[in-house]
Write an enzyme that holds these catalytic residues in place. Structure first.
Site, PDB file in Angstrom:
ATOM      1  N   ASP A 127       2.082   4.359   0.688  1.00 48.34           N
ATOM      2  CA  ASP A 127       1.804   5.435   1.634  1.00 48.34           C
ATOM      3  C   ASP A 127       3.070   6.265   1.853  1.00 48.34           C
ATOM      4  OD1 ASP A 127       3.377   3.597   2.980  1.00 48.34           O
ATOM      5  OD2 ASP A 127       2.457   4.038   4.911  1.00 48.34           O
ATOM      6  N   PHE A 136       0.858  -1.196   0.000  1.00 48.57           N
ATOM      7  CA  PHE A 136       0.000   0.000   0.000  1.00 48.57           C
ATOM      8  C   PHE A 136       0.887   1.237   0.000  1.00 48.57           C
ATOM      9  CE2 PHE A 136      -1.382  -3.366   2.906  1.00 48.57           C
ATOM     10  CZ  PHE A 136      -2.163  -4.039   1.975  1.00 48.57           C
ATOM     11  N   ASP A 141       4.152  -5.785   3.833  1.00 52.38           N
ATOM     12  CA  ASP A 141       3.785  -4.386   4.051  1.00 52.38           C
ATOM     13  C   ASP A 141       3.419  -4.145   5.507  1.00 52.38           C
ATOM     14  OD1 ASP A 141       1.461  -2.413   4.480  1.00 52.38           O
ATOM     15  OD2 ASP A 141       2.383  -1.697   2.640  1.00 52.38           O
TER      16      ASP A 141
END
Ligand code: 56B
Length: 477
Positions: free
Chosen positions: A380, A378, A449
């Site tokens: 970010d 993800f 992750d």
């Protein structure tokens, strides 16, 4: 997409034409991994150090083994909910609103002044402030009801386990020379920044009232020095504050509530996210837009139910991500990248929602996704930070200088898309290396992750950050 690249949709059509109709449940992919690789190939400001990445893969695998890190670690975070069963609709709606609003928590203010949520006697910042605020709102709604229908949320003991057994676990058992990056900002001991030495808690939580009064300004009794009159200020004036009863029933997990513009207002959100400090939660107006948009889409396409949305994916993680990107503008995390014909898909919140449902439900019921391994990391601002700390990602001098100055990087800019896409590709390389070295390893990009995110939070909590994270304000992450 450059002109010499094949169009994946055209390829799919040709394949279908020559090889026959695909099976009804065949869901090709989200396109995220392919787009990330293509951006990586064209990147000049962000690069991957292969030697450091191989070394980091060994370290990550060893530490995940040692900590028995698994999808189950998700629920062991004390603020995360535990479903009452595989078809617990209230919990799936909770995870949805969590990831609908899972973006942009960073602040330039010092720790004691930044936006923070007080919940059950503790102070929470960053991502955990969102989880704490949602849980506080549910608790208060239950109290206002005089009922306890939120049974799934009653199991907090206030002393939970992070799922990471000791916060200093980054014990230098790492191998290789992850620090061999050209700009010298890598970690010389081969990766994980030595010992983080923090308090063994995953969230950035402080005990209420634990701050020492330094004599400058009043201690507000919440472990947060307000420096003013000792009153909390939630960003709304006292008249507004008084108009909102303390324990009111705010249906924060209800799509019907989100789309009701008379009920779901900025004032109500200011109340839900009232801070223990002077700073308001970042991007509150944008969060309101996300709630209203999602409420409308759910009502229009899914009979107002998050559970129906998840059911529509029919057990496919890819399909759920694609539905989110197709139907919900606020999940459509796609960006123009010069040289490519179509937008680059990064889909951070859509993917983390699917991953969180998978982990929360332990791969059962709503969380049973047969193709969860197709989800990427993800993209970010925390995972790029740890990849850079490990020497896996490195930056051109101007980008590195901008990040270390803490200057804003615009959402959708070439720098920012490279940072995000190269992080996705780097985690994929980590995954491949782990699987190559340990063919039996039960690992996917989601688990790597989660592990990297939790690890970065431990390093932060221990005050051991060696590089800063990039600063972009956006609803995407
Ligand atoms: N890649 C990735 N990014 C993640 C998370 C999470 C939390 N996930 C929970 C579920 C499983 C994990 O074990 C965590 O317990 C938040 N974020 C992002 O970080 C930023 C906030 O950072 P800070 O301000 O420091 O709290 C913000 O962009 C937020 O969207 C993750 O897991 N992966």
């Amino acid at each position: 997409m450059s002109d010499d690249e094949a169009d994946p949709e055209l390829l799919a059509l040709l394949r279908q034409h020559f090889l026959g109709k695909p099976a009804a449940d065949a869901e090709p992919n989200t396109g995220v991994l392919q787009d990330a690789e293509a951006v990586y190939d064209d990147s000049i400001d962000v690069a991957i150090d292969m030697r450091s990445t191989k070394a980091a893969a060994q370290t990550i695998h060893a530490q995940m083994q040692r900590k028995e890190f698994s999808a189950g670690s998700w629920s062991s975070h004390e603020l995360h909910p535990t479903p009452s069963g595989p078809d617990d609709e209230e919990t799936v709606a909770f995870v949805f609103v969590l990831d609908l609003l899972n973006f942009s928590f960073w602040s330039d203010l010092p720790d004691e002044e930044r936006f923070a949520i007080e919940y059950r006697g503790r102070i929470w910042t960053g991502y955990w402030s969102l989880v704490a605020a949602l849980r506080r709102a549910l608790d208060e709604a239950n109290d206002a009801n005089g009922s306890s229908n939120g049974a799934a949320y009653d199991a907090i003991d206030g002393e939970g386990d992070s799922g990471i057994d000791d916060a200093s676990g980054l014990d230098g058992a790492s191998t290789g020379e992850a620090g061999s990056v050209s700009d010298g900002r890598g970690v010389a001991d081969g990766g994980f920044a030595g010992e983080s030495g923090s308090a063994g808690e995953s969230g950035s939580a402080g005990e209420v009232g634990s701050s020492a009064d330094d004599g400058n300004g009043a201690d507000d009794g919440n472990g947060v020095e307000s420096g003013s009159d000792g009153e909390h200020n939630s960003g709304i004036d006292e008249t507004e504050q008084a108009a909102i009863p303390k324990k009111r029933k705010i249906a924060i997990t209800s799509p019907d509530f989100w789309k009701n513009e008379d009920e779901c207002t900025l004032e109500i959100l200011r109340h839900v996210f009232r801070s223990a400090t002077e700073e308001e939660m970042p991007m509150l107006a944008e969060r309101l837009d996300c709630l209203r948009d999602a409420g409308r889409v759910l009502s229009h396409h899914y009979d107002g139910s998050v559970a129906n949305l998840v059911r529509a994916a029919d057990g496919s993680a890819v399909r759920l991500v694609n539905l989110l990107a197709r139907d919900f503008p606020c999940f459509r995390d796609e960006h123009f990248f010069a040289g490519r014909r179509r937008p680059v898909r990064l889909l951070k919140r859509a993917q983390i929602f699917v991953a969180d449902v998978w982990a929360c439900f332990g791969g059962q019921g709503f969380g049973a996704f047969r193709d969860i391994d197709k989800i990427t990391m993800f993209a970010d601002y925390r995972v790029p930070q740890i990849l850079n700390t490990l020497g896996c990602l490195y930056y051109s001098p101007s980008l590195a200088a901008t990040i270390s100055r803490g200057a804003l990087i615009e959402s959708g800019s070439r720098w920012e898309v490279q940072l995000r896409a190269c992080s996705i590709w780097c985690v994929e390389l980590l995954r491949r290396e782990i699987v190559k070295q340990h063919p039996d390893a039960k690992v996917n990009a989601v688990l790597i992750d989660f592990f990297l995110y939790d690890t970065m939070k431990e390093i932060e909590a221990g005050g051991k950050e060696t590089v800063r994270h990039h600063r972009t304000r956006s609803i995407w992450y």
